[in-house]
Design a protein around this motif. Structure first.
Motif, short mmCIF file in Angstrom:
data_model
loop_
_atom_site.label_atom_id
_atom_site.label_comp_id
_atom_site.label_asym_id
_atom_site.label_seq_id
_atom_site.Cartn_x
_atom_site.Cartn_y
_atom_site.Cartn_z
N HIS A 193 0.85 -1.36 -0.30
CA HIS A 193 0.50 -0.11 -0.22
C HIS A 193 0.94 1.28 -0.28
O HIS A 193 0.67 2.01 -0.58
N LEU A 194 1.71 2.00 0.68
CA LEU A 194 2.90 2.50 1.10
C LEU A 194 4.15 2.51 -0.65
O LEU A 194 3.38 3.57 -1.26
N SER B 63 1.02 4.18 -2.81
CA SER B 63 0.61 5.07 -2.74
C SER B 63 1.79 6.54 -2.20
O SER B 63 1.84 7.67 -3.00
N LEU B 64 3.35 5.68 -2.58
CA LEU B 64 4.06 7.08 -2.74
C LEU B 64 4.89 7.44 -4.07
O LEU B 64 5.54 7.97 -4.30
#
Lengths: 146, 115
Positions: free
Chosen positions: A115-116, A119-120
């Motif tokens: 997820h990170l 998102s990043l």
């Protein structure tokens, strides 16, 4: 620094968590002079760290005899990073979307790394061929980093 | 690795100073440190993130791992002094919706005094 031609960089290290700092420093060094702000540089380094952690833990099962390969291509618009391994693959599409309420009640955070990464970075894609070659590719555009 | 911790003046809140990096190499021990506090009945905790400039997913996991347990004991785990990078991660992951964060330790301690 203005980049007129595509630049390529490559790092190949043994598959162990002690090398994550080397990997992050490699990414920070490349992103240092091409226009990404400090936060974006750290975000890119973290996304690569999370991808490599997945390889070390899940694809290689902490087998330090295996290798993690990171390739970076820079041009004037973006940084494109590919992390490759020959370990066990997994289907990231089957991972559940993170649910923070559930995390807190179950006291665990599975799937947060992916997820990170999503998102990043501006783009994240996978090619999964277990035992042959798995690849995660990530792109971050310069003009979205300000 | 040991983590620096102290009690507030009233002695009912533990302040834990988070390391500069809360990542794979430190998050496991940090998680155990918090777990041991909560299991010992110390349910009011402030994590001081002011020294911390890098957190990965395992670090975020360690931070939230005992929130439910502390709340079950009528306490809470609250954050203080997170820098821009860490604050952004809390927002991206939506953890800011389930964990209370304050600009500094004094504000976090004060929040425990509110009804």
């Amino acid at each position: 620094m203005v980049i007129n031609k595509k630049q390529k960089f490559q790092l190949k290290v043994s598959s162990k968590t002690e090398n994550l700092e080397i990997i992050r420093d490699f990414i920070r060094a490349i992103t240092g002079n091409i226009g990404f702000n400090e936060d974006s540089r750290e975000q890119i380094a973290l996304a690569v760290d999370e991808a490599c952690t997945n390889v070390i833990k899940h694809a290689h099962g902490y087998d330090a005899r295996r290798m993690v390969e990171i390739r970076v291509e820079l041009d004037k618009e973006k940084i494109a990073i590919t992390i490759a391994d020959k370990g066990k693959g997994f289907d990231p599409e089957n991972l559940p979307r993170p649910d923070v309420s559930r995390y807190i009640h179950e006291a665990r955070m599975g799937g947060l790394g992916i997820h990170l990464m999503r998102s990043l970075m501006d783009q994240v894609s996978y090619e999964i061929n277990p035992g042959i070659r798995n690849k995660v590719s990530m792109i971050k555009y310069l003009n979205k980093s300000a | 690795m040991t983590f620096e911790s102290s009690l507030n003046e009233k002695g009912d809140v533990v302040i834990i100073r988070c390391p500069q990096r809360l990542a794979n190499d430190t998050s496991g021990e940090f998680k155990i440190f918090i777990r041991n506090l909560v299991e010992a009945g110390q349910a009011r905790i402030v994590i001081d993130l002011s020294p911390t400039d890098f957190v990965d997913s395992s670090g975020l996991g360690a931070i939230v791992s005992r929130i439910a347990a502390s709340r079950a004991l009528h306490g809470d785990i609250r954050l203080a002094g997170a820098g821009e990078f860490v604050s952004n991660l809390l927002e991206i992951t939506h953890l800011n919706k389930v964990i209370k964060a304050f600009p500094d330790v004094a504000a976090a301690l004060n929040s425990f005094e509110q009804p």
